[in-house]
Design a protein around this motif. Structure first.
Motif, PDB file in Angstrom:
ATOM      1  N   GLY A 268       0.808  -1.211   0.000  1.00 15.75           N
ATOM      2  CA  GLY A 268       0.000   0.000   0.000  1.00 15.75           C
ATOM      3  C   GLY A 268       0.842   1.261   0.000  1.00 15.75           C
ATOM      4  O   GLY A 268       2.043   1.223  -0.261  1.00 15.75           O
ATOM      5  N   LYS A 269       0.177   2.366   0.322  1.00 16.47           N
ATOM      6  CA  LYS A 269       0.863   3.654   0.227  1.00 16.47           C
ATOM      7  C   LYS A 269       1.846   3.854   1.366  1.00 16.47           C
ATOM      8  O   LYS A 269       1.601   3.409   2.488  1.00 16.47           O
ATOM      9  N   ALA A 270       2.939   4.522   1.070  1.00 16.21           N
ATOM     10  CA  ALA A 270       3.915   4.854   2.108  1.00 16.21           C
ATOM     11  C   ALA A 270       4.450   6.241   1.822  1.00 16.21           C
ATOM     12  O   ALA A 270       4.462   6.701   0.680  1.00 16.21           O
ATOM     13  N   GLU A 271       4.883   6.883   2.876  1.00 16.09           N
ATOM     14  CA  GLU A 271       5.448   8.237   2.741  1.00 16.09           C
ATOM     15  C   GLU A 271       6.957   8.089   2.507  1.00 16.09           C
ATOM     16  O   GLU A 271       7.668   7.579   3.370  1.00 16.09           O
ATOM     17  N   LEU A 272       7.402   8.508   1.346  1.00 13.76           N
ATOM     18  CA  LEU A 272       8.837   8.397   1.022  1.00 13.76           C
ATOM     19  C   LEU A 272       9.516   9.724   1.337  1.00 13.76           C
ATOM     20  O   LEU A 272       9.016  10.783   0.977  1.00 13.76           O
ATOM     21  N   ARG A 273      10.652   9.653   1.998  1.00 10.45           N
ATOM     22  CA  ARG A 273      11.408  10.883   2.275  1.00 10.45           C
ATOM     23  C   ARG A 273      12.731  10.810   1.506  1.00 10.45           C
ATOM     24  O   ARG A 273      13.489   9.848   1.628  1.00 10.45           O
TER      25      ARG A 273
ATOM     26  N   THR B 126       7.079  12.372  -0.561  1.00 13.23           N
ATOM     27  CA  THR B 126       6.175  12.014  -1.654  1.00 13.23           C
ATOM     28  C   THR B 126       5.572  10.639  -1.389  1.00 13.23           C
ATOM     29  O   THR B 126       6.230   9.768  -0.794  1.00 13.23           O
ATOM     30  N   VAL B 127       4.329  10.464  -1.815  1.00 14.36           N
ATOM     31  CA  VAL B 127       3.650   9.191  -1.545  1.00 14.36           C
ATOM     32  C   VAL B 127       4.006   8.169  -2.624  1.00 14.36           C
ATOM     33  O   VAL B 127       3.959   8.476  -3.815  1.00 14.36           O
ATOM     34  N   VAL B 128       4.367   6.964  -2.200  1.00 15.17           N
ATOM     35  CA  VAL B 128       4.715   5.912  -3.160  1.00 15.17           C
ATOM     36  C   VAL B 128       3.948   4.636  -2.827  1.00 15.17           C
ATOM     37  O   VAL B 128       3.415   4.494  -1.725  1.00 15.17           O
ATOM     38  N   TRP B 129       3.923   3.729  -3.800  1.00 10.99           N
ATOM     39  CA  TRP B 129       3.204   2.468  -3.633  1.00 10.99           C
ATOM     40  C   TRP B 129       4.197   1.352  -3.340  1.00 10.99           C
ATOM     41  O   TRP B 129       5.132   1.119  -4.097  1.00 10.99           O
ATOM     42  N   MET B 130       3.971   0.710  -2.203  1.00  8.77           N
ATOM     43  CA  MET B 130       4.870  -0.372  -1.795  1.00  8.77           C
ATOM     44  C   MET B 130       4.151  -1.700  -1.937  1.00  8.77           C
ATOM     45  O   MET B 130       2.952  -1.790  -1.666  1.00  8.77           O
TER      46      MET B 130
ATOM     47  N   SER C 167       1.816   5.892  -6.872  1.00  9.54           N
ATOM     48  CA  SER C 167       3.089   6.577  -6.610  1.00  9.54           C
ATOM     49  C   SER C 167       2.971   7.929  -7.296  1.00  9.54           C
ATOM     50  O   SER C 167       3.142   8.047  -8.511  1.00  9.54           O
ATOM     51  N   VAL C 168       2.652   8.940  -6.490  1.00  6.85           N
ATOM     52  CA  VAL C 168       2.190  10.215  -7.032  1.00  6.85           C
ATOM     53  C   VAL C 168       3.176  10.823  -8.038  1.00  6.85           C
ATOM     54  O   VAL C 168       2.784  11.341  -9.072  1.00  6.85           O
ATOM     55  N   GLU C 169       4.471  10.743  -7.727  1.00  8.74           N
ATOM     56  CA  GLU C 169       5.448  11.322  -8.642  1.00  8.74           C
ATOM     57  C   GLU C 169       6.251  10.242  -9.377  1.00  8.74           C
ATOM     58  O   GLU C 169       7.357  10.483  -9.863  1.00  8.74           O
ATOM     59  N   GLY C 170       5.643   9.059  -9.474  1.00 14.15           N
ATOM     60  CA  GLY C 170       6.321   7.912 -10.081  1.00 14.15           C
ATOM     61  C   GLY C 170       6.739   8.165 -11.520  1.00 14.15           C
ATOM     62  O   GLY C 170       7.830   7.781 -11.947  1.00 14.15           O
TER      63      GLY C 170
END
Ligand code: XMP
Length: 513
Positions: A106-111, A126-130, A176-179
């Motif tokens: 699911g979604k995770a906050e990437l730093r 940014t939010v990404v898909w794990m 992944s918003v900025e994928g």
């Protein structure tokens, strides 16, 4: 096909591998997916500008985990590993992967710890898909961490000198918003791709390639009338003109008046050399009493090959066979490319060329259906051909469930015509990937006037989908469904009940057989 600039996607069996391909082509760069055990050989024949190692369901420590030859890490070609791909890069460079760490979906906050190259222009948070089990626990030698999440302290790594990158998350997934930005950074920033790939350039390259391959030989093409073979025929005709010979076979399980329409369009409108063969009796005789779907497919596939071979006898000088095979046909067929499982044996691929001793031309082998439609649009083909819903090779044989006979086929043809007509009138046709009726071998009781009836049941199926690999049932408005049901029961004799299928794929499939 040989493309001067391309990205090689190495498939380790992820459900998202095709999405990677889609994204890269949306970015204007041609790419192809190749299975892990063949990819390096393909790359040796035609060097890509970059390589993406896909995710996969395995753990790198599994005994039969898919691996790629170590050479791929030494080629100097830029490399991006996604999920499982990242772990392969890490292991090669003495990193460590922990299979015991907790799973993350699911979604995770990437730093981000570094906002250059791969993450150029990407927000620091940014939010990404794990979607992974294993995680990296030791940074590979000469790599640095460029992003982390709370659960994955080593979530993205790089070695800019080697031009090798890895991410634990899935940039190809829409969540992944900025994928897409990240993939773009890899393709344009790291691989220095020029881009510019689009349907027009695809057509230009294909025509060149077809001419070069074919020379002055003759090509035969099985034209079913579906989108893929239709676009293939038009593309080939543009490339080689009358060196192309199409053959259309009526296999007895086509929709109403379908063969006549195909002949009219391609012979009369496009002036493409076309031989029409009515083999319906032979097919239907062989299908009599057959109830098993895979057996139906096999009979239709084998009979098709036999008839085609016989009919093509007068074009014995032909050296090539052209087919509109698409990428999903390739992976869903027994000739699948990557480690994804086979669900149904599509007969489109294989069989014919071996038997006829012909070489294959499959210009769309790496494309998805929507891309083929775009090619058709660029070739200015009419909407009624391009926007047609897909129709399976085994046709109505897998939509008359159980035993097939002429009467049932005729009934289903009439039902299908009403159904599609109403969907078109309601303006729903283009919103739907595929709509069709299924004749169930089930009779139920009804009442018409004052009389009891005991007749067949029709199931209506309509799904939305991007590529047929996954699908959801279409939310056709109730009043449209009501009209369809009324018309079918009133106009088609032998049907007294209509039901609507509300299952998605997976776990169901699109077709019922
Ligand atoms: P399923 O039923 O597997 O279908 O969800 C996915 C897509 O493939 C089509 N289909 C076939 N196409 N030969 C074909 O050419 C086949 O044997 C076959 N079986 C299914 C189906 O109509 C859908 O578009």
């Amino acid at each position: 096909m040989q493309h001067a600039e391309w990205i090689c996607i190495v498939d380790f069996g992820s459900q998202y591998t095709q999405l990677i391909a889609r994204r890269i082509r949306e970015l204007g760069v041609y790419c192809e997916i190749h299975p892990f055990h063949l990819a390096l050989n393909v790359m040796r024949r035609n060097t890509p500008v970059g390589v993406i190692l896909s995710g996969g369901p395995s753990s790198v420590y599994d005994e039969d985990a898919p691996r790629i030859e170590a050479d791929v890490f030494e080629t100097g070609i830029p490399l991006l590993g996604i999920c499982y791909g990242l772990q392969l890069i890490a292991l090669h460079h003495q990193g460590a992967v922990d299979p015991a760490a907790h799973r993350e979906y699911g979604k995770a906050e990437l730093r981000l710890d570094n906002q250059t190259d791969l993450f150029n222009g990407v927000s620091q948070d940014t939010v990404v898909w794990m979607s992974h089990g294993d995680t990296l626990t030791r940074i590979p030698t000469d790599f640095e961490v460029i992003a982390h999440t709370t659960n994955a302290p080593i979530c993205a790594i790089r070695n800019p000198d080697l031009r090798q990158y890895g991410v634990q998350f899935h940039p190809e997934v829409i969540h992944s918003v900025e994928g897409k930005k990240i993939l773009s950074n890899f393709v344009y920033g790291v691989c220095k791709a020029q881009g510019g790939w689009n349907p027009a350039s695809f057509i230009e390259q294909s025509i060149d390639e077809i001419r070069k391959t074919v020379g002055d030989e003759r090509v035969i093409c099985a034209l079913s009338g579906g989108v893929d073979s239709a676009v293939a025929a038009v593309l080939l005709y543009k490339a080689i003109g009358d060196q192309l010979q199409c053959i259309h076979i009526d296999n007895g399980v086509m929709r109403k008046d379908e063969s006549a329409k195909v002949v009219k369009t391609f012979r009369d409108q496009y002036h493409i050399p076309l031989k029409f063969v009515d083999a319906s009796d032979l097919f239907l005789d062989r299908l009599a009493k057959i109830t098993d779907p895979e057996e139906k497919r096999k009979i239709i596939g084998a009979t098709f090959i036999e008839v085609f071979d016989k009919e093509a006898a007068e074009f014995r000088d032909a050296a090539y066979l052209a087919q509109g095979t698409l990428y999903p046909d390739v992976i869903e067929s027994v000739h699948f490319k990557g480690p994804s499982a086979t669900i149904k044996s599509h007969h489109n691929v294989g069989g014919l060329p071996e038997r006829m001793n012909l070489k294959l031309i499959e210009p769309f082998r790496e494309l998805f259906k929507d891309e083929v439609r775009n090619v058709g649009r660029t070739l200015e083909m009419p909407k009624h051909i391009l926007e047609r819903h897909p129709f399976p090779g085994p046709g109505l044989a897998i939509r008359v469930l159980g035993e097939i006979d002429r009467q049932r086929l005729s009934l289903l043809r009439d039902v299908d015509e009403v159904y599609i007509d109403e969907i078109r009138k309601a303006g729903e046709y283009d919103n739907i990937w595929q709509a069709f009726a299924v004749l169930l071998p089930v009779k139920s009781v009804g009442v018409m006037g004052d009389a009891r009836t005991y007749e067949f049941t029709i199931a209506l199926r309509a799904v939305t989908s991007i590529d047929g690999m996954t699908a959801d049932w279409a939310r056709i408005p109730y009043d449209v469904l009501e009209r369809i049901s009324n018309r079918i029961i009133n106009e088609v004799r032998g049907v007294n009940r209509v039901v609507y299928d509300i299952s998605s794929k997976p776990p169901s499939t699109i077709e019922w057989e």
